[in-house]
Scaffold this motif. Structure first.
Motif, PDB file in Angstrom:
ATOM      1  N   ASN A  60       9.370  23.676  -5.854  1.00 15.99           N
ATOM      2  CA  ASN A  60      10.607  23.628  -5.085  1.00 15.99           C
ATOM      3  C   ASN A  60      11.289  22.265  -5.185  1.00 15.99           C
ATOM      4  O   ASN A  60      12.510  22.187  -5.277  1.00 15.99           O
ATOM      5  N   ALA A  61      10.497  21.198  -5.170  1.00 16.38           N
ATOM      6  CA  ALA A  61      11.065  19.854  -5.245  1.00 16.38           C
ATOM      7  C   ALA A  61      11.691  19.592  -6.616  1.00 16.38           C
ATOM      8  O   ALA A  61      12.774  18.996  -6.712  1.00 16.38           O
ATOM      9  N   VAL A  62      11.028  20.026  -7.680  1.00 15.16           N
ATOM     10  CA  VAL A  62      11.566  19.852  -9.032  1.00 15.16           C
ATOM     11  C   VAL A  62      12.888  20.600  -9.166  1.00 15.16           C
ATOM     12  O   VAL A  62      13.883  20.062  -9.682  1.00 15.16           O
ATOM     13  N   ALA A  63      12.924  21.849  -8.692  1.00 13.53           N
ATOM     14  CA  ALA A  63      14.163  22.633  -8.755  1.00 13.53           C
ATOM     15  C   ALA A  63      15.268  21.968  -7.944  1.00 13.53           C
ATOM     16  O   ALA A  63      16.418  21.877  -8.399  1.00 13.53           O
ATOM     17  N   ASP A  64      14.927  21.492  -6.762  1.00 13.64           N
ATOM     18  CA  ASP A  64      15.915  20.847  -5.897  1.00 13.64           C
ATOM     19  C   ASP A  64      16.492  19.592  -6.545  1.00 13.64           C
ATOM     20  O   ASP A  64      17.704  19.360  -6.500  1.00 13.64           O
ATOM     21  N   GLN A  65      15.627  18.787  -7.162  1.00 15.91           N
ATOM     22  CA  GLN A  65      16.090  17.555  -7.800  1.00 15.91           C
ATOM     23  C   GLN A  65      17.058  17.847  -8.944  1.00 15.91           C
ATOM     24  O   GLN A  65      18.068  17.160  -9.105  1.00 15.91           O
ATOM     25  N   LEU A  66      16.771  18.864  -9.729  1.00 11.59           N
ATOM     26  CA  LEU A  66      17.658  19.205 -10.840  1.00 11.59           C
ATOM     27  C   LEU A  66      18.969  19.801 -10.350  1.00 11.59           C
ATOM     28  O   LEU A  66      20.036  19.520 -10.909  1.00 11.59           O
ATOM     29  N   HIS A  67      18.913  20.598  -9.283  1.00 11.52           N
ATOM     30  CA  HIS A  67      20.149  21.137  -8.714  1.00 11.52           C
ATOM     31  C   HIS A  67      21.012  20.011  -8.153  1.00 11.52           C
ATOM     32  O   HIS A  67      22.247  20.050  -8.275  1.00 11.52           O
ATOM     33  N   ARG A  68      20.394  19.006  -7.581  1.00  9.43           N
ATOM     34  CA  ARG A  68      21.148  17.851  -7.073  1.00  9.43           C
ATOM     35  C   ARG A  68      21.778  17.064  -8.218  1.00  9.43           C
ATOM     36  O   ARG A  68      22.914  16.609  -8.124  1.00  9.43           O
ATOM     37  N   GLN A  69      21.017  16.884  -9.283  1.00 12.98           N
ATOM     38  CA  GLN A  69      21.564  16.177 -10.445  1.00 12.98           C
ATOM     39  C   GLN A  69      22.780  16.912 -10.984  1.00 12.98           C
ATOM     40  O   GLN A  69      23.800  16.294 -11.317  1.00 12.98           O
ATOM     41  N   ASN A  70      22.681  18.221 -11.066  1.00 13.05           N
ATOM     42  CA  ASN A  70      23.807  18.997 -11.560  1.00 13.05           C
ATOM     43  C   ASN A  70      25.006  18.909 -10.612  1.00 13.05           C
ATOM     44  O   ASN A  70      26.136  18.675 -11.043  1.00 13.05           O
ATOM     45  N   ALA A  71      24.754  19.074  -9.314  1.00 11.13           N
ATOM     46  CA  ALA A  71      25.850  19.075  -8.336  1.00 11.13           C
ATOM     47  C   ALA A  71      26.507  17.709  -8.201  1.00 11.13           C
ATOM     48  O   ALA A  71      27.729  17.606  -8.084  1.00 11.13           O
ATOM     49  N   ASN A  72      25.700  16.638  -8.228  1.00 16.25           N
ATOM     50  CA  ASN A  72      26.233  15.299  -7.972  1.00 16.25           C
ATOM     51  C   ASN A  72      26.813  14.614  -9.201  1.00 16.25           C
ATOM     52  O   ASN A  72      27.681  13.748  -9.080  1.00 16.25           O
ATOM     53  N   ILE A  73      26.323  14.981 -10.390  1.00 14.77           N
ATOM     54  CA  ILE A  73      26.757  14.286 -11.607  1.00 14.77           C
ATOM     55  C   ILE A  73      27.501  15.217 -12.562  1.00 14.77           C
ATOM     56  O   ILE A  73      28.676  15.027 -12.861  1.00 14.77           O
TER      57      ILE A  73
END
Length: 200
Positions: A60-73
């Motif tokens: 869940n943490a790995v998925a969340d981090q990648l979704h944040r990278q996509n959304a923020n950058i």
């Protein structure tokens, strides 16, 4: 005291977010449940209320981090070549190099993710493809799927460059490596109009 479903979901998300940051700082194997729960301001015993295992939290943490990278950058980058350059220059910036806790999970955790169980690797695959598809959409708006492998190759190149830049003790060499990485990634993506001149 019984809490509602919304409170439980908020607490779960807090654990996922703080775990993602600690994993990137200390590594997955070096981050025990006690430390992860302390980061979230919770007791050890509360962990299994939210996750059946540490492996589930990691996925869940790995998925969340990648979704944040996509959304923020990635999602905020301009369309076309200008957006590709924004993404590459952010990724290979000294600020990103110096802030692994706030940065890309690939550069921080790829070696450990490769040794994780299938659910974590699947969560990583799904998340990284979200990022890659954002890059591909700027590279070939009319047919992004046709350049997916090229976008993945550029992402891999950037992650490796960032990892190496963090390992060097010579900061000038590290800065030079990041600049060369920008040139290499943009050249691979066909987003560089003019070749870089060699520095003396």
């Amino acid at each position: 005291m019984r809490y509602g479903k919304e409170h439980k979901q908020t607490t779960r998300q807090r654990i996922v977010e703080t775990a993602g940051r600690r994993f990137k700082r200390d590594g997955i194997d070096s981050s025990g449940i006690s430390a992860l729960m302390k980061d979230a301001g919770l007791t050890n015993g509360a962990f299994y209320t939210h996750f059946p295992s540490k492996d589930d939290l990691v996925a869940n943490a790995v998925a969340d981090q990648l979704h944040r990278q996509n959304a923020n950058i990635v999602a905020h980058a301009a369309p076309g070549r200008a957006g590709l350059e924004q993404i590459v220059r952010w990724y290979l910036s000294p600020q990103h190099r110096n802030s692994p806790v706030d940065g890309c999970p690939s550069a921080a955790l790829l070696d450990e993710i490769g040794r994780c169980a299938d659910p974590t690797r699947q969560a990583y695959t799904d998340g990284v493809l979200l990022v890659i598809d954002g890059i591909a959409a700027r590279l070939a708006p009319d047919n992004p799927h046709s350049v997916r492998t090229k976008a993945l190759g550029a992402y891999a190149m950037m992650a490796g460059t960032l990892q190496l830049s963090r390992a060097l003790t010579d900061w000038q060499l590290s800065d030079d490596l990041l600049e060369q990485g920008i040139h290499n990634a943009l050249a691979l993506l066909g987003a560089e109009d003019e070749p870089a001149t060699a520095s003396n």
